[in-house]
Each structure stands twice: as structure tokens, then as C-alpha cells.
Design a protein around this motif. Structure first.
Motif, PDB file in Angstrom:
ATOM      1  N   GLY A 251       0.100  13.909  13.504  1.00 34.36           N
ATOM      2  CA  GLY A 251      -0.074  15.201  13.853  1.00 34.36           C
ATOM      3  C   GLY A 251      -0.316  16.088  12.571  1.00 34.36           C
ATOM      4  O   GLY A 251      -0.533  17.262  12.939  1.00 34.36           O
ATOM      5  N   GLN A 252      -0.840  15.409  11.572  1.00 32.48           N
ATOM      6  CA  GLN A 252      -1.308  16.249  10.257  1.00 32.48           C
ATOM      7  C   GLN A 252      -2.866  16.150  10.283  1.00 32.48           C
ATOM      8  O   GLN A 252      -3.375  14.913  10.385  1.00 32.48           O
ATOM      9  CB  GLN A 252      -0.372  15.772   9.138  1.00 32.48           C
ATOM     10  CG  GLN A 252       0.985  15.961   9.000  1.00 32.48           C
ATOM     11  CD  GLN A 252       1.443  17.242   9.182  1.00 32.48           C
ATOM     12  OE1 GLN A 252       0.867  18.316   8.586  1.00 32.48           O
ATOM     13  NE2 GLN A 252       2.338  17.640  10.276  1.00 32.48           N
TER      14      GLN A 252
ATOM     15  N   ARG B 283      -7.229   3.336  11.388  1.00 35.44           N
ATOM     16  CA  ARG B 283      -6.587   3.184  12.665  1.00 35.44           C
ATOM     17  C   ARG B 283      -6.481   4.660  13.233  1.00 35.44           C
ATOM     18  O   ARG B 283      -6.751   4.677  14.542  1.00 35.44           O
ATOM     19  CB  ARG B 283      -5.260   2.901  12.418  1.00 35.44           C
ATOM     20  CG  ARG B 283      -4.630   1.280  12.362  1.00 35.44           C
ATOM     21  CD  ARG B 283      -3.534   0.963  12.565  1.00 35.44           C
ATOM     22  NE  ARG B 283      -2.828   1.255  11.446  1.00 35.44           N
ATOM     23  CZ  ARG B 283      -2.719   0.534   9.997  1.00 35.44           C
ATOM     24  NH1 ARG B 283      -3.068  -0.725  10.154  1.00 35.44           N
ATOM     25  NH2 ARG B 283      -2.059   0.949   9.008  1.00 35.44           N
ATOM     26  N   ALA B 284      -6.556   5.667  12.482  1.00 32.50           N
ATOM     27  CA  ALA B 284      -6.588   6.988  12.998  1.00 32.50           C
ATOM     28  C   ALA B 284      -7.722   7.629  13.498  1.00 32.50           C
ATOM     29  O   ALA B 284      -8.053   8.358  14.445  1.00 32.50           O
ATOM     30  CB  ALA B 284      -5.709   7.875  12.131  1.00 32.50           C
TER      31      ALA B 284
ATOM     32  N   LEU C  34      -3.132   7.896   1.773  1.00 30.81           N
ATOM     33  CA  LEU C  34      -3.422   7.104   3.024  1.00 30.81           C
ATOM     34  C   LEU C  34      -4.290   5.681   2.506  1.00 30.81           C
ATOM     35  O   LEU C  34      -5.331   5.996   1.799  1.00 30.81           O
ATOM     36  CB  LEU C  34      -4.026   7.677   4.164  1.00 30.81           C
ATOM     37  CG  LEU C  34      -3.623   9.027   4.694  1.00 30.81           C
ATOM     38  CD1 LEU C  34      -4.718   9.562   5.653  1.00 30.81           C
ATOM     39  CD2 LEU C  34      -2.347   8.407   5.523  1.00 30.81           C
ATOM     40  N   PRO C  35      -3.635   4.473   2.876  1.00 28.27           N
ATOM     41  CA  PRO C  35      -4.417   3.437   2.784  1.00 28.27           C
ATOM     42  C   PRO C  35      -5.490   3.284   3.957  1.00 28.27           C
ATOM     43  O   PRO C  35      -5.461   3.987   4.976  1.00 28.27           O
ATOM     44  CB  PRO C  35      -3.405   2.196   3.376  1.00 28.27           C
ATOM     45  CG  PRO C  35      -2.651   2.897   4.074  1.00 28.27           C
ATOM     46  CD  PRO C  35      -2.118   4.440   3.513  1.00 28.27           C
TER      47      PRO C  35
ATOM     48  N   LEU D 182     -15.523  13.255   8.894  1.00 25.60           N
ATOM     49  CA  LEU D 182     -14.880  13.093  10.087  1.00 25.60           C
ATOM     50  C   LEU D 182     -13.536  13.639   9.697  1.00 25.60           C
ATOM     51  O   LEU D 182     -12.736  13.015   8.936  1.00 25.60           O
ATOM     52  CB  LEU D 182     -14.809  11.695  10.214  1.00 25.60           C
ATOM     53  CG  LEU D 182     -14.611  11.227  11.457  1.00 25.60           C
ATOM     54  CD1 LEU D 182     -14.756   9.348  11.694  1.00 25.60           C
ATOM     55  CD2 LEU D 182     -13.159  11.342  11.998  1.00 25.60           C
ATOM     56  N   GLU D 183     -13.333  14.679  10.786  1.00 21.26           N
ATOM     57  CA  GLU D 183     -11.850  15.091  10.894  1.00 21.26           C
ATOM     58  C   GLU D 183     -10.911  14.407  11.860  1.00 21.26           C
ATOM     59  O   GLU D 183     -11.410  14.199  12.732  1.00 21.26           O
ATOM     60  CB  GLU D 183     -11.994  16.702  10.981  1.00 21.26           C
ATOM     61  CG  GLU D 183     -12.792  17.380  10.060  1.00 21.26           C
ATOM     62  CD  GLU D 183     -12.802  18.970  10.015  1.00 21.26           C
ATOM     63  OE1 GLU D 183     -12.540  19.182  11.385  1.00 21.26           O
ATOM     64  OE2 GLU D 183     -12.843  19.616   9.352  1.00 21.26           O
ATOM     65  N   PHE D 184      -9.708  13.895  11.475  1.00 23.57           N
ATOM     66  CA  PHE D 184      -8.842  13.411  12.400  1.00 23.57           C
ATOM     67  C   PHE D 184      -7.416  13.553  11.930  1.00 23.57           C
ATOM     68  O   PHE D 184      -7.136  14.517  11.130  1.00 23.57           O
ATOM     69  CB  PHE D 184      -9.100  11.945  12.385  1.00 23.57           C
ATOM     70  CG  PHE D 184      -8.823  11.379  10.813  1.00 23.57           C
ATOM     71  CD1 PHE D 184      -7.610  10.588  10.430  1.00 23.57           C
ATOM     72  CD2 PHE D 184      -9.675  11.570   9.870  1.00 23.57           C
ATOM     73  CE1 PHE D 184      -7.436  10.103   9.238  1.00 23.57           C
ATOM     74  CE2 PHE D 184      -9.478  10.864   8.649  1.00 23.57           C
ATOM     75  CZ  PHE D 184      -8.534  10.389   8.285  1.00 23.57           C
TER      76      PHE D 184
END
Length: 411
Positions: free
Chosen positions: A136-137, A171-172, A164-165, A130-132
Motif C-alpha cells: 500500500g505504500q 514481485r511488486a 527493499l530487496p 516505474l512507479e508501484f
């Protein structure tokens, strides 16, 4: 069974707790304003049709309202196989390296969760991606199936950036897990409205929906009327949507859910007693009643402090009676003795007709599905009047289920 134990609901048939709910009565979307929902007011057998913004007028004087401040996480993830097919992963509960929800949400680099898998039969092997983006990064989440269980799978997640947690990953990259009966994708409106205005602690995969009606204006009016509030946390699990398939309740396993209550809230409850305590939602109610059973066990078995769990049938097997004050005081004394500020436990408590309420005197709640454990809880609180209440709601145009209207039940 002893004289003080509650009548046993193990042999209740869920089919005795049903009604006809036309699909068009299920609210598909929230109203424009939270507090403009309708409120069916039930007190001592009498019904009134009101608006939710009138709630402060209707609560007993000197009430303490208890809210569940859990926050819904974006627990649905849509990953892609190398061939392009989509696999849905619905995060249910953490497995490793943490089983408690708070540290699991702060985990970095990788973790293992118990998940429901959609389109899983076409996912034979290998990772899905999964890309997210985060601020903005670009970021990437990789999921690998470690083990297949009965109706679920253990999924190992790893991600980049590894710092990242997991809470930030969800969330993202994730989507809100709306109730399955809504049968639609989540929207930006849901991102706001499927959370309470007082949500604080991430961990739920379903909203404590009774709280969705509270606006800042209603909360301010409650304060103006000196109606106090307290907060508990129960992270609502996906089991809240689990249908009862067994012929008798004996065959229905209640899902365990984590609860946490601060020493400050326990003091608040004790100082308020015996004035009315009103639970906002079935989750707050189950948490408060679970506190009683945790404390009662501590009174009776002071050495059993490691057993911070309430079993499904515990109330119906209790041999002796402990007062609510003694039970709550035992919990507070334990926290003070150990220097802890918060009690953490799990509960499988099933509240059904025959249950004797120890802590709460009223309930704010939505209208629940036929043949559900939530409807059993309502029937335990108001008795056979639940049929009259629900029929009145059906006859008078009330909206049902998560985004539907509300009720204030003061038996």
C-alpha cells in the motif's frame, strides 16, 4: 576421439529434428486442474494414452523422482520515459554487485542486470521510471542504461524505499515472463499456474514446465506408493527460448545456467543407486547429468575444484570413463571435506543424439518446439522413436509446449 567418448553431435543439423506444429495445437492457457492434462506413456517402444494423475501407477517401482524447485521471478518490467513512452526491460541475469542469483535477489538500494530491452531504439538516453506500491505504500524504480551489448544492455536499477530487496521490487513491479509464443500479457491465473506447487528458490525467467502438472494430490499419491523424491535447482534462463539458427550444432552456443544441489540430495542419489532415477523435466535431467560431469572431472583432476562448470561439449571430449557412483561420491566427499552443505555450479551441457546417459533412467516432459535443443535431448533419450512419439501426439489431439500435455519416457 577415444573409444569411451560419446559420438560428437557438433555436425548434427537441427533441420533433421523438425516436425509440423500447427499453431492451434499450442496450448494458450493452462487447464482448470493441473493433473487433468493428458500423459503419453512411452516404454520400450510402446505407447499408451493416459492421464497425468495416473503417473504414480506408471512409474517403475522404487523410482526416485527428481524435481527442479526453481521459482519464476516477475522479470519483465514496463518503465516509462519522461515523454510517456514505454520501455520493456526483461531481466536476464545479475551483473553487479552480485553475479549469483540468490544474493542478487536480496540486494537492496541498487544493482546492475543484463537485460533485453523492448522499444529500446526510442530510448535515447536518461533514466526511465516505474512507479508501484508495496503493501500500500508508493515506491519508485529507476532504470539507466549503462552499456549496450549485442542483443542486450546492462541496466542499472535503483529504487526507493532503498531498504527493499530486489526480489520484492520484482514481485511488486514486475510481470511474469510468459513464453513469447503465447503472445499475450500475463494474468492472475498465470501468477499461480506458471509456477510449480513445489517452487522454492527464486531465480528462473521461464518455468520448468514438466512440473506444472504436479498437484498436491499427485504428490501425496506418490508418497503413498513409496515413490521418493529429491530436489535440485536450475534457474532456467531466457536462452531456453533461443532458437537454433546455425546450420550445424557446432555454431549454436548453449546458454549457461546456474545449478545448486545439496549434500542431502547427493546422499539420496547415492543411496538410491542403482534403482531407477526419473527426472521431472529437461532442466532436472540436465542438472543430474551435469553432476556426473562435475564429479568425473573431480575424480580425474582432484586439484581442479574451482572449475564448477560443465561445458557444452565436455561429454563428447571425455577421454576416460568414471562410474556414476564414483562421480557423485566425489562431489559429496568434497562438500563433506569443506563443510559446505550445497554445491553451486553452472552448466552449458548440450544433450543430443550420441549422448550416453549416466544418471537418469526416465523423463517426465512436455512436448517441445521443432528444431529446439529440448527436442534434441528427447531424441538423445529415445532415439529415432521421437518421431513416432510426436506424430502420435499430433494425431491424437495432445496439447503442445509450456501449458500443454505431458509424457513419461522410459526407454
Amino acid at each position: 576421439m577415444s573409444a569411451s567418448a560419446a559420438p560428437d553431435p557438433r555436425h548434427l543439423s537441427i533441420h533433421d529434428f523438425t516436425y509440423q506444429l500447427p499453431p492451434e495445437r499450442i496450448a494458450p492457457e493452462p487447464l482448470a486442474d493441473r493433473d487433468q492434462s493428458r500423459l503419453l506413456f512411452y516404454r520400450a517402444g510402446q505407447l499408451q494414452d493416459r492421464r497425468f494423475q495416473e503417473l504414480p501407477d506408471l512409474l517403475p517401482p522404487d523410482s526416485l523422482l527428481v524435481f527442479n524447485d526453481t521459482k519464476v521471478v516477475r522479470a519483465r518490467l514496463f518503465a516509462h520515459k519522461p515523454t510517456g513512452g514505454v520501455v520493456e526491460l526483461f531481466c536476464l541475469e545479475p551483473v553487479a554487485p552480485h553475479t549469483a542469483i540468490e544474493p542478487a535477489m536480496q540486494q537492496t538500494s541498487s544493482c546492475v542486470w543484463k537485460c533485453l530491452v523492448g522499444n529500446g531504439k526510442r530510448w535515447k538516453s536518461g533514466p526511465v521510471l516505474l512507479e508501484f506500491t508495496v503493501e500500500g505504500q508508493p515506491a519508485t524504480l529507476t532504470a539507466e542504461r549503462q552499456e549496450q551489448g549485442e542483443g542486450f544492455a546492462l541496466i542499472r536499477f535503483s529504487w526507493e524505499p532503498a531498504s527493499l530487496p530486489f526480489a520484492e521490487v520484482l514481485r511488486a513491479a514486475g510481470h511474469l515472463p510468459l513464453p513469447p509464443y503465447l503472445n499475450r500479457p500475463d494474468t492472475e491465473v498465470d501468477a499461480v499456474r506458471y509456477q510449480t506447487v513445489y517452487a522454492a528458490h527464486e531465480g528462473a525467467v521461464a518455468a520448468p514446465t514438466a512440473g506444472l502438472h504436479f498437484s498436491d494430490a499427485v504428490l501425496a499419491e506418490l508418497r503413498a506408493r513409496h515413490i521418493t523424491s529429491a530436489h535440485v535447482t536450475l534457474h532456467v534462463g531466457a536462452g531456453t527460448f533461443q532458437p537454433v539458427k546455425a546450420e550445424q550444432m557446432l555454431g549454436h552456443p548453449m546458454h549457461g545456467e546456474p545449478i545448486s544441489v545439496t549434500a542431502a540430495t547427493l546422499r539420496q542419489l547415492l543411496e538410491h543407486w542403482p534403482k531407477p532415477i526419473v527426472a521431472v523435466g529437461t532442466t532436472s535431467l540436465r542438472t543430474l547429468e551435469s553432476l556426473y560431469w562435475l564429479g568425473a572431472r573431480l575424480v580425474q583432476q582432484p586439484e581442479a575444484t574451482a572449475t564448477w562448470h560443465v561445458g557444452q561439449w565436455q561429454p563428447y571430449e571425455a577421454a576416460t570413463e568414471v562410474t556414476a557412483v564414483a562421480a557423485l561420491q566425489a562431489l559429496l566427499s568434497y562438500l563433506e571435506r569443506t563443510g559446505a552443505q550445497e554445491l553451486h555450479a553452472t552448466t552449458q551441457l548440450l544433450i543430443a543424439p550420441g549422448y550416453k546417459f549416466r544418471v537418469i533412467g526416465g523423463l517426465v516432459t512436455n512436448f517441445h518446439q521443432p528444431e529446439s535443443t529440448l527436442l534434441l535431448l528427447v531424441a538423445a533419450l529415445v532415439g529415432p522413436s521421437w518421431r513416432h512419439i510426436y506424430q502420435h501426439a499430433l494425431d491424437n489431439g495432445y496439447r503442445f509446449l509450456s501449458y500443454g500435455d505431458s509424457s513419461l519416457l522410459l526407454p
